[in-house]
Design a protein around this motif. Structure first.
Motif, PDB file in Angstrom:
ATOM      1  N   GLN A   1      -4.975  -0.654  -5.362  1.00 13.67           N
ATOM      2  CA  GLN A   1      -5.940   0.171  -4.465  1.00 13.67           C
ATOM      3  C   GLN A   1      -5.097   0.727  -3.211  1.00 13.67           C
ATOM      4  N   ALA A   2      -4.239   0.144  -2.972  1.00 12.76           N
ATOM      5  CA  ALA A   2      -3.554   0.915  -1.691  1.00 12.76           C
ATOM      6  C   ALA A   2      -2.382   2.204  -2.093  1.00 12.76           C
ATOM      7  N   GLN A   3      -2.010   2.220  -3.545  1.00 11.66           N
ATOM      8  CA  GLN A   3      -0.968   2.804  -4.016  1.00 11.66           C
ATOM      9  C   GLN A   3      -1.112   4.348  -3.457  1.00 11.66           C
ATOM     10  N   PRO A   4      -2.278   4.968  -3.483  1.00 10.93           N
ATOM     11  CA  PRO A   4      -2.531   6.274  -3.330  1.00 10.93           C
ATOM     12  C   PRO A   4      -2.094   6.651  -1.912  1.00 10.93           C
ATOM     13  N   TYR A   5      -2.328   5.653  -0.877  1.00  7.89           N
ATOM     14  CA  TYR A   5      -2.055   5.717   0.463  1.00  7.89           C
ATOM     15  C   TYR A   5      -1.071   5.033   1.244  1.00  7.89           C
ATOM     16  N   LEU A   6       0.156   4.746   0.155  1.00  8.13           N
ATOM     17  CA  LEU A   6       1.287   4.031   0.738  1.00  8.13           C
ATOM     18  C   LEU A   6       2.032   4.862   1.834  1.00  8.13           C
ATOM     19  N   GLU A   7       2.058   6.019   1.426  1.00  2.52           N
ATOM     20  CA  GLU A   7       2.977   6.850   2.477  1.00  2.52           C
ATOM     21  C   GLU A   7       2.310   7.084   3.721  1.00  2.52           C
TER      22      GLU A   7
ATOM     23  N   GLY B   1      -9.665  -1.872   6.441  1.00  2.85           N
ATOM     24  CA  GLY B   1      -9.238  -1.733   5.066  1.00  2.85           C
ATOM     25  C   GLY B   1      -8.366  -0.375   4.754  1.00  2.85           C
ATOM     26  N   LEU B   2      -8.558   0.497   3.845  1.00  2.97           N
ATOM     27  CA  LEU B   2      -7.765   1.487   3.650  1.00  2.97           C
ATOM     28  C   LEU B   2      -8.317   2.818   4.366  1.00  2.97           C
ATOM     29  N   SER B   3      -9.309   2.764   5.083  1.00  2.00           N
ATOM     30  CA  SER B   3      -9.610   3.784   5.910  1.00  2.00           C
ATOM     31  C   SER B   3      -8.623   4.651   6.715  1.00  2.00           C
ATOM     32  N   GLN B   4      -7.897   3.773   7.261  1.00  2.00           N
ATOM     33  CA  GLN B   4      -6.771   4.372   8.230  1.00  2.00           C
ATOM     34  C   GLN B   4      -5.880   5.270   7.188  1.00  2.00           C
ATOM     35  N   GLY B   5      -5.226   4.771   6.117  1.00  2.33           N
ATOM     36  CA  GLY B   5      -4.390   5.468   5.289  1.00  2.33           C
ATOM     37  C   GLY B   5      -5.199   6.739   4.486  1.00  2.33           C
ATOM     38  N   PHE B   6      -6.574   6.414   4.256  1.00  2.00           N
ATOM     39  CA  PHE B   6      -7.407   7.457   3.600  1.00  2.00           C
ATOM     40  C   PHE B   6      -7.470   8.627   4.484  1.00  2.00           C
TER      41      PHE B   6
END
Length: 188
Positions: free
Chosen positions: A58-64, A116-121
């Motif tokens: 799930q995190a893969q698209p936002y790893l950068e 969750g992933l909101s910061q990366g998103f």
């Protein structure tokens, strides 16, 4: 910081029923929202607090973006990948760890978990909007012309879909407008 102090802080924060202490150097806190692991290194030189956030897939698209957050915005806790899981991690030498640092690290890990992933998103979306602004400016478009293009794309169903309710479309367009106006002057 001693193991006894760690136990006391964990029980004070989460309650005794949620805190397990299976060995002298490990703790586990199970809440309905998360599972926190606290591990002292085998030589008692350091401590790690680990909190799973989501599967790595799930995190893969936002790893950068998550790595950028590690560099620029993380304070005590950072993101890490291990065993196909994205973790919130805090690592510190045990001898110099204060009770306040430990409490702050717990709070920051819980915040990372809640976000969750909101910061990366959000960082990913901002980067994409900056690309749109740059492309529009390279084509000589004004902010107003760019907003009109987005309006047209929504009206034609290219963005948002034809079955999207008008109120929902207006909310999306307002969000686009806000972001474009916010970033327009920053990009050249």
């Amino acid at each position: 910081m001693t193991p006894e102090e760690i136990t006391t802080i964990l029980i004070d924060k989460f309650g005794e029923p949620l805190v397990e202490h299976p060995s002298e150097d490990t703790w586990q806190v199970d809440t309905p929202e998360f599972r926190l692991l606290v591990i002292i290194t085998s030589d008692y030189s350091g401590i790690r607090l680990l909190l799973p956030i989501c599967p790595a897939s799930q995190a893969q698209p936002y790893l950068e973006q998550l790595l950028e957050a590690n560099f620029s915005s993380s304070q005590l806790a950072y993101y890490g990948l291990h065993q196909e899981v994205l973790w919130g991690v805090f690592s510190h030498p045990l001898a110099s760890l204060t009770a306040q640092d430990f409490k702050n690290a717990l709070s920051e890990l819980i915040r990372l978990n809640e976000e969750g992933l909101s910061q990366g998103f959000n960082l990913f979306i901002e980067k994409q909007i900056r690309l749109i602004v740059r492309a529009a400016k390279q084509q000589g478009q004004s902010l107003q012309a760019t907003l009109q293009s987005l309006n047209r794309l929504y009206a034609e169903g290219m963005l948002g879909g034809l079955s999207q309710a008008p109120q929902e479309r207006e909310q999306f367009l307002a969000a686009w407008k806000y972001q474009l106006e916010r970033l327009w002057d920053e990009e050249s």
